[in-house]
Design a protein around this motif. Structure first.
Motif, PDB file in Angstrom:
ATOM      1  N   ASN A   6     -23.708  -2.968 -21.133  1.00  0.00           N
ATOM      2  CA  ASN A   6     -24.574  -1.949 -20.530  1.00  0.00           C
ATOM      3  C   ASN A   6     -24.838  -0.813 -21.514  1.00  0.00           C
ATOM      4  OD1 ASN A   6     -25.784  -0.109 -18.715  1.00  0.00           O
ATOM      5  ND2 ASN A   6     -23.796   0.762 -18.195  1.00  0.00           N
ATOM      6  N   GLY A   9     -26.863   4.146 -18.824  1.00  0.00           N
ATOM      7  CA  GLY A   9     -26.208   4.938 -17.790  1.00  0.00           C
ATOM      8  C   GLY A   9     -24.868   4.383 -17.357  1.00  0.00           C
ATOM      9  N   ILE A  18     -14.382  -1.625 -19.566  1.00  0.00           N
ATOM     10  CA  ILE A  18     -12.983  -1.218 -19.711  1.00  0.00           C
ATOM     11  C   ILE A  18     -12.678  -0.414 -18.452  1.00  0.00           C
ATOM     12  CG2 ILE A  18     -11.381   0.179 -21.080  1.00  0.00           C
ATOM     13  CD1 ILE A  18     -12.498  -2.307 -22.548  1.00  0.00           C
ATOM     14  N   GLN A  46     -22.849  10.093 -23.463  1.00  0.00           N
ATOM     15  CA  GLN A  46     -22.645   8.633 -23.384  1.00  0.00           C
ATOM     16  C   GLN A  46     -21.248   8.188 -23.823  1.00  0.00           C
ATOM     17  OE1 GLN A  46     -26.050   9.179 -25.215  1.00  0.00           O
ATOM     18  NE2 GLN A  46     -26.824   9.511 -23.154  1.00  0.00           N
ATOM     19  N   GLY A  48     -18.895   8.016 -21.185  1.00  0.00           N
ATOM     20  CA  GLY A  48     -18.355   7.387 -19.977  1.00  0.00           C
ATOM     21  C   GLY A  48     -17.839   8.389 -18.960  1.00  0.00           C
ATOM     22  N   LYS A  49     -18.260   9.654 -19.086  1.00  0.00           N
ATOM     23  CA  LYS A  49     -17.783  10.680 -18.157  1.00  0.00           C
ATOM     24  C   LYS A  49     -18.134  10.313 -16.713  1.00  0.00           C
ATOM     25  CE  LYS A  49     -20.400  13.781 -20.175  1.00  0.00           C
ATOM     26  NZ  LYS A  49     -20.958  13.002 -21.273  1.00  0.00           N
ATOM     27  N   THR A  50     -19.421  10.011 -16.503  1.00  0.00           N
ATOM     28  CA  THR A  50     -19.869   9.735 -15.135  1.00  0.00           C
ATOM     29  C   THR A  50     -19.172   8.488 -14.592  1.00  0.00           C
ATOM     30  OG1 THR A  50     -21.977  10.795 -15.591  1.00  0.00           O
ATOM     31  CG2 THR A  50     -21.910   9.323 -13.699  1.00  0.00           C
ATOM     32  N   SER A  51     -19.077   7.436 -15.407  1.00  0.00           N
ATOM     33  CA  SER A  51     -18.401   6.217 -14.942  1.00  0.00           C
ATOM     34  C   SER A  51     -16.962   6.529 -14.541  1.00  0.00           C
ATOM     35  CB  SER A  51     -18.390   5.154 -16.042  1.00  0.00           C
ATOM     36  OG  SER A  51     -19.698   4.875 -16.474  1.00  0.00           O
ATOM     37  N   ASN A 254     -21.208  -0.723 -27.048  1.00  0.00           N
ATOM     38  CA  ASN A 254     -22.017  -1.583 -26.167  1.00  0.00           C
ATOM     39  C   ASN A 254     -23.346  -1.947 -26.803  1.00  0.00           C
ATOM     40  OD1 ASN A 254     -20.935  -2.068 -23.261  1.00  0.00           O
ATOM     41  ND2 ASN A 254     -20.322   0.027 -23.765  1.00  0.00           N
TER      42      ASN A 254
HETATM   43  N1  LIG Z   1     -15.658   1.964 -18.707  1.00  0.00           N
HETATM   44  C1  LIG Z   1     -16.577   1.602 -19.589  1.00  0.00           C
HETATM   45  N2  LIG Z   1     -16.532   0.371 -20.166  1.00  0.00           N
HETATM   46  C2  LIG Z   1     -17.469   0.007 -21.065  1.00  0.00           C
HETATM   47  N3  LIG Z   1     -18.484   0.792 -21.451  1.00  0.00           N
HETATM   48  C3  LIG Z   1     -18.578   2.021 -20.920  1.00  0.00           C
HETATM   49  C4  LIG Z   1     -17.639   2.488 -19.951  1.00  0.00           C
HETATM   50  N4  LIG Z   1     -17.991   3.734 -19.581  1.00  0.00           N
HETATM   51  C5  LIG Z   1     -19.105   4.032 -20.286  1.00  0.00           C
HETATM   52  N5  LIG Z   1     -19.468   3.023 -21.086  1.00  0.00           N
HETATM   53  C6  LIG Z   1     -20.631   3.041 -22.014  1.00  0.00           C
HETATM   54  O1  LIG Z   1     -21.085   4.376 -22.110  1.00  0.00           O
HETATM   55  C7  LIG Z   1     -22.403   4.521 -21.595  1.00  0.00           C
HETATM   56  C8  LIG Z   1     -22.545   5.807 -20.855  1.00  0.00           C
HETATM   57  O2  LIG Z   1     -21.762   5.806 -19.661  1.00  0.00           O
HETATM   58  P1  LIG Z   1     -21.807   7.053 -18.659  1.00  0.00           P
HETATM   59  O3  LIG Z   1     -23.194   7.274 -18.176  1.00  0.00           O
HETATM   60  O4  LIG Z   1     -20.725   6.864 -17.660  1.00  0.00           O
HETATM   61  O5  LIG Z   1     -21.383   8.193 -19.688  1.00  0.00           O
HETATM   62  P2  LIG Z   1     -21.652   9.762 -19.657  1.00  0.00           P
HETATM   63  O6  LIG Z   1     -20.647  10.338 -20.607  1.00  0.00           O
HETATM   64  O7  LIG Z   1     -21.650  10.255 -18.270  1.00  0.00           O
HETATM   65  O8  LIG Z   1     -23.117   9.844 -20.287  1.00  0.00           O
HETATM   66  P3  LIG Z   1     -24.149  11.077 -20.234  1.00  0.00           P
HETATM   67  O9  LIG Z   1     -23.634  12.060 -21.221  1.00  0.00           O
HETATM   68  O10 LIG Z   1     -25.455  10.445 -20.643  1.00  0.00           O
HETATM   69  O11 LIG Z   1     -24.162  11.593 -18.825  1.00  0.00           O
HETATM   70  C9  LIG Z   1     -22.645   3.268 -20.754  1.00  0.00           C
HETATM   71  O12 LIG Z   1     -24.035   2.978 -20.713  1.00  0.00           O
HETATM   72  C10 LIG Z   1     -21.833   2.243 -21.530  1.00  0.00           C
HETATM   73  O13 LIG Z   1     -22.562   1.844 -22.677  1.00  0.00           O
END
Ligand SMILES: Nc1ncnc2c1ncn2[C@@H]1O[C@H](COP(=O)(O)OP(=O)(O)OP(=O)(O)O)[C@@H](O)[C@H]1O
Ligand SMILES: [Mg+2]
Length: 367
Positions: A6, A9, A18, A46, A48-51, A254
């Motif tokens: 992915n 987002g 992970i 990017q 992975g904060k939101t995840s 990714n």
């Molecule tokens: N647990 C995970 N396992 C694998 N890849 C991940 C994981 N969490 C995030 N990623 C990677 O990081 C990307 C961004 O994830 P996410 O939107 O959760 O991050 P973010 O820090 O909130 O981003 P933003 O700063 O754009 O809000 C995903 O598209 C993926 O490529």
């Protein structure tokens, strides 16, 4: 459907993943929640904060001791300095999220009531009434907090501060502010040109946690998910290359995986073994295409205050220019462009960023 790498987002069930809950110290966070702490979770874009925050919310709700919601206040970016609109829209977002989690309209009715108070105390009033009305202590995760600026941000922080002493009965047990910068530290310019720091507006003895990148083992684990899903093998020699190029930056990891197994069409034949030359090509491709994250880093690299910090680090120049402020360094560190580790020289965070900077250099020389 085949699962995939992915790059768009937060993680979904279809993405190779992970376990987000393994990416931070869950025990530590649970302890802070039990201690009714308010804290900041920050990391570059990017990462992975939101995840992670969505996974934490789901974990807490499943465990059942608290009612946890996630609210993204990014919408406030368009409203900029208009504190009134930002406070109203934050209350709306919280109302919808709480209503979805508790499965009734009580949070919406309470929001309607709170709307009758002036915006300077609307959020405090709302959180107070909500916390008293709900059967369990509440936990709120506010994401994209640094999309807000000036008066709006200060209003949110002050309204959180003003109910803090009444937690957990009459205010949330824990509030987590999530974004790129450590809100506690940065300077906020108000509409009357006064400057306050996020810390003085928040004024709560808050910790801040930084979400890190993937380790070498996690990169292996992620790519192995692809091998398990499709049978496609990676030559072992690919992994040090992926590490040097990304140093575990989650989006980059990714993006490389996706490029080499999917965008490079000839490799969609899963009997093709992925070899180092293909990783080289994939790195070139993602730099050339300037997808999301690359574009974001390039924009930063074009800012004079960022270049001032980054170019000497890139060129390994030892002498630090005294005209560069601490804020400029912090900005580059918090955006993940340079790494600052105790006792070690500053360095560019990964091989791909180095290539982006070397291209900048070429541009600068040729203009
Ligand atoms: N647990 C995970 N396992 C694998 N890849 C991940 C994981 N969490 C995030 N990623 C990677 O990081 C990307 C961004 O994830 P996410 O939107 O959760 O991050 P973010 O820090 O909130 O981003 P933003 O700063 O754009 O809000 C995903 O598209 C993926 O490529
Ligand atoms: Mg996010």
């Amino acid at each position: 459907m085949e699962r995939f790498f992915n790059t768009a987002g937060p993680q979904t069930p279809d993405s190779y993943t992970i376990d987000p809950l393994s990416r931070f110290d869950l025990e530590d966070i649970l302890l802070m929640i039990r201690q009714q702490r308010y804290f900041v979770m920050h990391a570059p874009r990017q990462t992975g904060k939101t995840s992670c925050m969505l996974a934490l919310r789901d974990y807490l709700n499943k465990k059942g001791d608290y009612i946890a919601v996630y609210a993204n206040v990014e919408g406030g970016q368009a409203l900029r300095n208009n504190a009134e609109s930002v406070i109203k829209s934050t209350c709306d977002t919280l109302a919808e999220q709480f209503s979805g989690i508790v499965g009734n309209d009580v949070p919406l009715h309470l929001r309607d009531e709170a709307r009758k108070t002036e915006t300077g105390s609307m959020l405090t009033t709302y959180l107070r009434r909500l916390s008293m009305a709900l059967p369990k202590p509440t936990i709120i995760i506010i994401d994209e907090i640094d999309a807000l600026v000036g008066d709006s941000l200060v209003s949110i922080l002050r309204q959180i501060r003003s109910g803090y002493a009444d937690r957990p009965k009459a205010f949330p047990q824990t509030i987590i502010l999530c974004g790129v910068r450590d809100v506690r530290d940065y300077r906020i310019v108000l509409s009357n040109q006064d400057i306050v720091t996020g810390g003085s507006a928040f004024n709560i003895k808050a910790t801040s946690l930084r979400l890190g990148n993937f380790s070498k083992e996690e990169i292996h684990e992620l790519y192995l998910q692809h091998t398990q899903e499709t049978g496609q093998q990676f030559d072992e020699a690919c992994f040090p290359m992926v590490w040097d190029a990304t140093e575990g930056q989650p989006w980059l990891v990714n993006a490389l995986g996706r490029e080499v197994t999917y965008k490079m069409r000839e490799n969609r034949d899963r009997s093709v073994r992925i070899i180092p030359e293909m990783i080289d090509k994939a790195i070139e491709n993602i730099i050339y295409r300037r997808d999301t994250h690359i574009n974001h880093i390039l924009k930063l690299l074009n800012e004079p205050n960022v270049q001032k910090v980054v170019l000497p680090v890139y060129l390994n120049q030892e002498n630090i220019d005294p005209s560069i402020s601490i804020e400029d360094y912090d900005n580059c560190v918090e955006n993940g462009i340079i790494n600052r580790e105790r006792g070690k020289p500053l360095r560019i965070a990964n091989g791909i960023y180095k290539k982006l900077i070397s291209n900048l250099n070429v541009d600068a020389k040729t203009t």
